[in-house]
Design an enzyme around this catalytic site. Structure first.
Site, PDB file in Angstrom:
ATOM      1  N   LYS A 117      16.126  95.115 -31.010  1.00 26.25           N
ATOM      2  CA  LYS A 117      16.579  96.212 -30.155  1.00 26.25           C
ATOM      3  C   LYS A 117      17.555  97.130 -30.876  1.00 26.25           C
ATOM      4  O   LYS A 117      17.570  98.329 -30.647  1.00 26.25           O
ATOM      5  CB  LYS A 117      17.263  95.660 -28.889  1.00 26.25           C
ATOM      6  N   LYS A 199       4.413  92.288 -28.278  1.00 26.13           N
ATOM      7  CA  LYS A 199       4.402  91.880 -26.866  1.00 26.13           C
ATOM      8  C   LYS A 199       4.477  93.108 -25.955  1.00 26.13           C
ATOM      9  O   LYS A 199       5.021  94.142 -26.336  1.00 26.13           O
ATOM     10  CB  LYS A 199       5.542  90.897 -26.586  1.00 26.13           C
ATOM     11  N   LYS A 202       8.810  96.635 -21.513  1.00 23.31           N
ATOM     12  CA  LYS A 202       9.213  97.713 -20.607  1.00 23.31           C
ATOM     13  C   LYS A 202       9.633  98.942 -21.395  1.00 23.31           C
ATOM     14  O   LYS A 202       9.585 100.052 -20.908  1.00 23.31           O
ATOM     15  CB  LYS A 202      10.454  97.274 -19.808  1.00 23.31           C
TER      16      LYS A 202
HETATM   17  P1  TYM Z   1      13.620  90.722 -19.093  1.00 25.68           P
HETATM   18  O1  TYM Z   1      14.136  91.543 -17.965  1.00 25.68           O
HETATM   19  O2  TYM Z   1      13.404  91.391 -20.409  1.00 25.68           O
HETATM   20  O3  TYM Z   1      12.248  90.046 -18.699  1.00 25.68           O
HETATM   21  C1  TYM Z   1      12.088  89.339 -17.496  1.00 25.68           C
HETATM   22  C2  TYM Z   1      11.169  88.157 -17.697  1.00 25.68           C
HETATM   23  O4  TYM Z   1       9.877  88.584 -18.116  1.00 25.68           O
HETATM   24  C3  TYM Z   1       9.491  87.858 -19.287  1.00 25.68           C
HETATM   25  N1  TYM Z   1       8.652  88.729 -20.133  1.00 25.68           N
HETATM   26  C4  TYM Z   1       7.392  88.449 -20.505  1.00 25.68           C
HETATM   27  N2  TYM Z   1       6.606  87.381 -20.226  1.00 25.68           N
HETATM   28  C5  TYM Z   1       5.351  87.403 -20.752  1.00 25.68           C
HETATM   29  N3  TYM Z   1       4.868  88.415 -21.518  1.00 25.68           N
HETATM   30  C6  TYM Z   1       5.632  89.492 -21.806  1.00 25.68           C
HETATM   31  N4  TYM Z   1       5.147  90.485 -22.546  1.00 25.68           N
HETATM   32  C7  TYM Z   1       6.966  89.535 -21.283  1.00 25.68           C
HETATM   33  N5  TYM Z   1       7.965  90.432 -21.375  1.00 25.68           N
HETATM   34  C8  TYM Z   1       8.996  89.917 -20.660  1.00 25.68           C
HETATM   35  C9  TYM Z   1      10.805  87.515 -19.961  1.00 25.68           C
HETATM   36  O5  TYM Z   1      10.661  86.435 -20.862  1.00 25.68           O
HETATM   37  C10 TYM Z   1      11.674  87.176 -18.765  1.00 25.68           C
HETATM   38  O6  TYM Z   1      11.445  85.846 -18.338  1.00 25.68           O
HETATM   39  N6  TYM Z   1      17.648  88.286 -20.667  1.00 25.68           N
HETATM   40  C11 TYM Z   1      16.595  88.271 -19.691  1.00 25.68           C
HETATM   41  C12 TYM Z   1      17.118  88.264 -18.266  1.00 25.68           C
HETATM   42  C13 TYM Z   1      18.133  87.213 -17.960  1.00 25.68           C
HETATM   43  C14 TYM Z   1      17.869  85.845 -17.674  1.00 25.68           C
HETATM   44  C15 TYM Z   1      19.139  85.252 -17.396  1.00 25.68           C
HETATM   45  C16 TYM Z   1      16.689  85.105 -17.628  1.00 25.68           C
HETATM   46  C17 TYM Z   1      19.488  87.397 -17.859  1.00 25.68           C
HETATM   47  N7  TYM Z   1      20.086  86.226 -17.517  1.00 25.68           N
HETATM   48  C18 TYM Z   1      19.247  83.907 -17.084  1.00 25.68           C
HETATM   49  C19 TYM Z   1      16.830  83.724 -17.312  1.00 25.68           C
HETATM   50  C20 TYM Z   1      18.069  83.159 -17.055  1.00 25.68           C
HETATM   51  C21 TYM Z   1      15.743  89.497 -19.876  1.00 25.68           C
HETATM   52  O7  TYM Z   1      16.176  90.490 -20.423  1.00 25.68           O
HETATM   53  O8  TYM Z   1      14.532  89.422 -19.286  1.00 25.68           O
END
Ligand code: TYM
Length: 331
Positions: A117, A199, A202
């Site tokens: 990032k 991957k 967003k």
């Molecule tokens: P975030 O908001 O980027 O993504 C949310 C969830 O979606 C999953 N994900 C994917 N799964 C499959 N294929 C993809 N291409 C893909 N892109 C995203 C992510 O793995 C995630 O599960 N840091 C985290 C949010 C967070 C969090 C937490 C998660 C903050 N605190 C505590 C678990 C526990 C994040 O940015 O996810």
């Protein structure tokens, strides 16, 4: 330790960008399947979303949108706690404590998502973006979490949460459970439609790289028809040699609940174009159904659900924080 009979799961999504089928299939879909067996806490992690440039007016809307997506995707607010991270102040306070007493620069320097990032010469990115995995560890550890269901890109962050918990337990007192990550066998890494080596994300520039959950179905169908496929003509799963078709097969399989093996049989001898046309229909049907549910949910009702969720989450987080403060000697 907090006494629960059921094991606890904690997970969250950032209210940034537009949620896509990767977020749904990698994370939200598995949460929904765990609701009866586990004590579930799902957060809209807004303090993570402000670590990169954002528009404050859009953020407020996104917070509500994410909670609506959880509910439309099948999270039941009567069973699971849904809350906004910034409503529970213990998260940032505990993050500071972890920064000071458990997290090391060497831990954070290993984080691949930060490197991706921030890019090269990362002097202009925020300190928050660098520290983001520690806030995530705080989210997880405050709730005595057993299991963290996430997509595979978050695995390294969950491992950091485990390491920080172990280090804290070792340096002070055994107060933290060591959480386990839970990654789906299928769907943990949905790939980008226009570049199946990356991957689905967003933040990718091209909207043709992802199917957004709130895309109009006609646009989503166009995206599937334009998706990059591989040389050759066989509809066969082989993520190394045929990453494009394998990714489309995964999406098809998870949205239609059909085994990949059965899809391979169904499309044996059939051209990519025909396969894509059928997948486009499956995607459109999924989106229409999802959006029908989404549109029925009222924004004010969601604000109430978040407020009620915060009332339940806060005391749990607060109890852990007090224990931590006593342990580290400030209380
Ligand atoms: P975030 O908001 O980027 O993504 C949310 C969830 O979606 C999953 N994900 C994917 N799964 C499959 N294929 C993809 N291409 C893909 N892109 C995203 C992510 O793995 C995630 O599960 N840091 C985290 C949010 C967070 C969090 C937490 C998660 C903050 N605190 C505590 C678990 C526990 C994040 O940015 O996810």
């Amino acid at each position: 330790m907090i006494q629960n009979t059921k094991k606890r799961i904690f997970s969250g999504v950032q209210p940034s960008g537009n949620l896509h089928v990767g977020n749904f299939l990698g994370a939200i879909k598995q949460w929904v399947g765990m609701q009866d067996e586990y004590d579930c806490i799902f957060s809209v992690v807004d303090y993570h979303a402000i670590t990169v440039k954002y528009d404050p007016k859009v953020l407020r809307k996104k917070i509500i949108e994410i909670a609506k997506i959880y509910i439309a995707g099948g999270v039941n607010p009567e069973k699971a706690i849904i809350f906004q991270q910034s409503d529970a102040r213990a998260h940032t306070e505990f993050c500071w404590i972890l920064n000071a007493v458990s997290a090391r620069i060497s831990d954070l320097n290993k984080m691949t998502q930060f490197k991706d990032k921030a890019g090269k010469g990362n002097v202009n990115v925020s300190v928050g973006l660098y520290d983001y995995p520690v806030l995530m560890a705080a989210d997880i550890l405050l709730y005595d979490t057993d299991i963290v269901p996430v997509g595979d890109d978050q695995l390294q962050h969950v491992e950091l949460a485990r390491d920080l918990a172990k280090r804290f337990n070792h340096d002070y007192e055994e107060i933290f459970k060591i959480p386990e990550p839970k990654i789906m066998k299928q769907g943990a890494r949905i790939m980008s439609l226009d570049n199946p080596e990356k991957k689905m994300s967003k933040s990718a520039e091209s909207e043709f790289s992802r199917i957004e959950l709130l895309d109009e179905s006609a646009l989503a169908m166009k995206k599937i028809m334009k998706a990059t496929t591989d040389t050759g003509a066989e509809v066969k799963f082989n993520s190394k040699e045929k990453p494009g078709i394998s990714n489309l097969l995964t999406i098809y399989s998870l949205l239609a609940n059909i085994d990949i093996k059965d899809l391979e049989k169904k499309y044996s001898g059939i051209m990519y174009g025909e396969f894509k046309k059928d997948l486009a229909e499956v995607v459109a049907e999924f989106l229409n159904d999802f959006q029908k549910k989404y549109n029925k949910i009222d924004d004010s009702q969601v604000a109430e659900i978040l407020a009620a969720g915060a009332k339940k989450a806060e005391p749990i987080a607060e109890e852990t924080l007090v224990k931590v403060k006593i342990t580290i000697g400030v209380k």
